[in-house]
Design an enzyme around this catalytic site. Structure first.
Site, PDB file in Angstrom:
ATOM      1  CD  GLU A 170      -2.979  -1.415   1.978  1.00 10.00           C
ATOM      2  OE1 GLU A 170      -3.081  -0.523   2.738  1.00 10.00           O
ATOM      3  OE2 GLU A 170      -4.038  -2.467   2.034  1.00 10.00           O
ATOM      4  CB  SER A 193      -0.001   0.070  10.444  1.00 10.99           C
ATOM      5  OG  SER A 193      -0.868  -0.809   9.571  1.00 10.99           O
ATOM      6  CG  HIS A 412     -15.857 -13.108   6.341  1.00 11.72           C
ATOM      7  ND1 HIS A 412     -16.009 -14.166   5.531  1.00 11.72           N
ATOM      8  CD2 HIS A 412     -16.947 -12.867   6.755  1.00 11.72           C
ATOM      9  CE1 HIS A 412     -16.901 -14.845   5.723  1.00 11.72           C
ATOM     10  NE2 HIS A 412     -17.748 -14.135   6.390  1.00 11.72           N
ATOM     11  CD  GLU A 482      -6.388  -4.773   3.995  1.00  9.55           C
ATOM     12  OE1 GLU A 482      -6.712  -3.812   3.567  1.00  9.55           O
ATOM     13  OE2 GLU A 482      -7.237  -5.669   4.606  1.00  9.55           O
ATOM     14  CD  GLU A 506      -8.502   1.435   1.878  1.00  5.34           C
ATOM     15  OE1 GLU A 506      -9.619   0.750   1.573  1.00  5.34           O
ATOM     16  OE2 GLU A 506      -7.443   0.833   2.547  1.00  5.34           O
TER      17      GLU A 506
HETATM   18  C1  NOJ Z   1      -8.848  -2.138   4.869  1.00  5.82           C
HETATM   19  C2  NOJ Z   1      -9.628  -2.202   3.530  1.00  5.82           C
HETATM   20  O1  NOJ Z   1      -8.742  -2.136   2.531  1.00  5.82           O
HETATM   21  C3  NOJ Z   1     -10.768  -1.494   3.822  1.00  5.82           C
HETATM   22  O2  NOJ Z   1     -11.855  -1.237   2.633  1.00  5.82           O
HETATM   23  C4  NOJ Z   1     -11.670  -1.923   5.090  1.00  5.82           C
HETATM   24  O3  NOJ Z   1     -12.731  -0.962   5.064  1.00  5.82           O
HETATM   25  C5  NOJ Z   1     -10.882  -1.938   6.224  1.00  5.82           C
HETATM   26  N1  NOJ Z   1      -9.618  -2.514   6.042  1.00  5.82           N
HETATM   27  C6  NOJ Z   1     -11.706  -2.327   7.526  1.00  5.82           C
HETATM   28  O4  NOJ Z   1     -11.805  -3.962   6.954  1.00  5.82           O
HETATM   29 CA    CA Z   2      -6.201  -1.867   2.395  1.00 14.59          CA
END
Ligand code: NOJ
Ligand code: CA
Length: 700
Positions: A170, A193, A412, A482, A506
């Site tokens: 990322e 992180s 999930h 991830e 995001e």
């Molecule tokens: C990281 C994900 O990329 C994101 O889309 C999600 O909302 C959060 N984790 C929580 O699971």
């Molecule tokens: Ca992510």
């Protein structure tokens, strides 16, 4: 599925060290293999008489027995060729041609009495090769200490790279010469992180490069199964890349049992950037699917209870307690925090909006107990994947969604407690099927449990495969966040609709975000392996709308957010913004309503990594074409020829940057124009800094 097969096999055993060659079907590329003086296997790659990859060594170092790096004799060389045409279940095109010339080199180590085969496949667009280990007495089990695949480049190429991190991709990309790579000082390293960067000279694949002579070279892998992901260690003096595999808790790389093989190492080459993007070589190197029934695998355009959590107007958690032990909390007795997004009422509002605007599905995050202290806890039991919060009525929502002909997408988040997830997987998938869910967005935020494992190690690679295989039994599609990046495995596992495995939209909500060039580099890097759930479609560009003190923003214009629906390929594609924001811009939203997520044809019209991408695609279910054009931080004007269009005349609707639009100063200003155009016309596009344009073409 139509299949044409042409196979010619020439076999000859040689015991001397003559070099052997094959060329690509169009004769442009030539691969040469030979043995070095110390009997190591060497290969090189030439394109149109010019060296692309210099003599490079191949071999594998083992931790429990002598290495497989030298002392070889060539036992046999088998060449063959192959031609097939196949149809992807979901995709960018209807049909894919798989055409290569193959050379299979059987090597023996006479002293150790061991055998290793290296299979090379030479396509018009590049080279793939892998190591294979047949069943044999002196090589039953072995532990890989390191794979020593070399890729010796001819110079100090311009490179688009992110640090070689065992746990995350990322990052935003750095563009530099190979000699200037410094992973530990790569962009955004401090923001991640969970990071594990082994040193200064490690980069991830897909790695995109451009030579001084204008040749584009892309390096990645295909069919990553039962083996760790590969990074590249850069020798900055000799411009040689060396494979480096993700380690496990013991610092070993892979545990193998014959018969076995490594993933394919891929080198895609072209003097046209557009051809890098249209290459299907990585998909072609993956096995056809073994799924007997694929009729349940459907593309999905979706909205979700999601962006609200990222901009801070909603929460995943229901209450504000901070120490959850699963099974020991009485959820009904807790005071709700008033911000919980995944309520029955809010979900119904999203279902209504989806039904009204033609979306297939609604993702709901934060529906299940455990979000109170999920982040960074590094504990075994975070979520159970089956217990809803008291304000989320699963049965009622199942009924409601069905009545509106909208699907709910399950979420999930494993919080990287993967042993916990595997233990509960059958129960979780059964719960999904019992309540009408056909797809799940999985997530692996945090440090992996079993502790010591990494997101990209062999153990996790096998986990991702186990999830896909089990999901197929339940007829469930996967969108993994991830996770490891894709390597074309969506050919074999077409229920792997997409992965995140890169820096998504995001980041623009809560960090310095993704620079305007980001989406012009991703197609040449992350997307080479397969679809990404990038989550485009943010209309409210600046985050001070939610928090007056915020300096964060999406680094594009609104029109560019629309264009991403075409430049980004994913059969699961989100309209990521809040529905309130879509209601503010109903005319721009009509593009998202109409744009398909499954295509029968794709033309890469113009592209340059880090600068711009223009792609045209044909809807799978109609004769409509869509064009997306995006630029980096520079304003750019283009003349786009439309002679690829099959019909003569189209009604064109163009969603474009207003003349004074600018990703930073004036990002939300756009114009919509409707007119008739002819396929002989040259379309003039004017993209604002950080801008883009999105076009719908309907035949008249
Ligand atoms: C990281 C994900 O990329 C994101 O889309 C999600 O909302 C959060 N984790 C929580 O699971
Ligand atoms: Ca992510």
């Amino acid at each position: 599925m139509r299949l044409k097969l042409l196979l010619i096999i020439v076999t000859f055993a040689i015991h001397t060290n003559y070099s052997q060659q094959i060329s690509s079907p169009d004769s442009k590329l030539t691969l040469t293999i030979k043995l070095s003086e110390s009997n190591e296997l060497i290969y090189n790659l030439v394109r149109d008489g010019k060296t692309v990859i210099k003599d490079s060594k191949l071999g594998i170092d083992l931790s429990d027995q002598p290495d497989l790096m030298g002392g070889f004799k060539i036992d046999a060389v088998v060449t063959s060729n192959f031609l097939e045409e196949w149809e992807p279940v979901l995709g960018e095109v209807d049909k894919i041609v798989n055409n290569y010339n193959q050379m299979q080199v059987t090597l023996i180590q006479p002293k150790e009495k061991r055998k290793m085969i290296v299979t090379f496949r030479l396509f018009n667009d590049g080279l793939g090769f892998r190591y294979e280990f047949p069943v044999q007495d002196n090589l039953k089990y072995f532990t890989v200490l390191e794979e020593n695949t070399q890729i010796a480049l001819t110079g100090d190429h311009k490179t688009f790279w992110i640090p070689g991190d065992y746990d995350s991709q990322e990052y935003t990309y750095t563009t530099s010469l190979l000699s200037e790579i410094n992973s530990a000082r790569g962009k955004n390293v401090d923001e991640i992180s969970v990071k594990s960067i082994p040193g200064d000279n490690f980069v991830q694949t897909p790695l995109m490069m451009k030579t001084n002579e204008g040749l584009y070279i892309n390096i990645h892998e295909a069919a990553l199964l039962d083996y760790p992901a590969m990074y590249l260690k850069v020798d900055k003096n000799n411009f040689t890349l060396q494979s480096h595999l993700c380690p496990d808790a013991y610092n070993n790389k892979a545990y193998m049992q014959t018969p076995c093989k490594t993933p394919w190492r891929t080198i895609i080459v072209s003097d046209k950037a557009e051809e890098i993007l249209s290459s299907k070589m990585i998909l072609n190197l993956n096995e056809p699917t073994k799924f007997e029934d694929v009729s349940w695998i459907k593309p999905k355009k979706y909205i979700g209870i999601w962006w609200g959590m990222h901009v801070g107007t909603m929460s995943w958690n229901y209450s504000d307690i901070n120490n959850v032990k699963l099974g020991e909390v009485d959820w009904n007795s807790l005071t709700p925090n008033g911000k919980h997004g995944a309520t029955t009422e809010n979900t119904k509002r999203y279902i209504d909006f989806a039904a009204k605007h033609g979306f297939d599905a609604v993702l709901v995050e934060g529906w299940n107990v455990g979000w109170e202290d999920w982040f960074g806890a590094w504990k075994e039991e975070v979520f159970d994947f089956v217990t809803p919060y008291p304000d989320f009525d699963v049965a009622e929502l199942e009924k409601y969604a069905k009545s509106k002909n909208v699907e709910l997408i399950m979420h999930h988040e494993t919080s990287a407690s993967v042993t916990n997830y595997e233990r509960r997987l059958d129960e979780a998938f059964t719960f999904m099927k019992d309540h009408g869910y056909n797809a799940v967005k999985t997530g692996y935020v945090g440090k992996i449990i079993p502790r010591g494992e990494h997101h990209d190690g062999q153990w996790m690679i096998n986990h991702f495969t186990r999830v896909l295989e089990k999901a197929e039994k339940y007829q469930i599609c996967i969108d993994s966040h991830e996770s490891v990046r894709l390597t074309g495995l969506h050919r074999t596992y077409p229920n792997w609709l997409a992965a995140e495995a890169a820096r998504g939209n995001e980041f623009n909500a809560w960090s310095i975000g993704n620079p305007p060039e980001h989406e012009t580099i991703l197609p040449f890097t992350r997307f080479m392996g397969g679809p990404m759930d990038y989550t485009p479609g943010i209309f409210q560009i600046k985050m001070d709308y939610y928090k007056p003190e915020s300096k964060y923003q999406v680094h594009t214009t609104l029109a560019k957010q629309l264009a991403l629906y075409v430049t980004i390929y994913s059969p699961i594609q989100m309209a990521a913004d809040l529905i309130e924001n879509y209601e503010r811009f109903p005319d721009a939203f009509t593009f998202i309503e109409q744009v398909p997520v499954n295509w029968s044809d794709t033309k890469i019209l113009k592209a340059e990594p880090g600068d711009y991408v223009i792609i045209a695609r044909k809807d799978k279910d109609s004769d409509d074409w869509y064009i997306g054009a995006i630029t980096d931080e520079e304003a750019r004007d283009f003349d786009v020829k439309l002679d690829f269009l099959p019909a003569d005349k189209y009604e064109m609707t163009i969603y474009k940057d207003a003349p004074d639009a600018d990703w930073e100063k004036n990002p939300m200003k756009y114009e919509i124009e409707k007119r008739t155009i002819n396929k002989k016309d040259v379309l003039k596009l004017n993209l604002a800094p950080g801008g883009g344009c999105a076009i719908i073409l309907k035949p008249l």
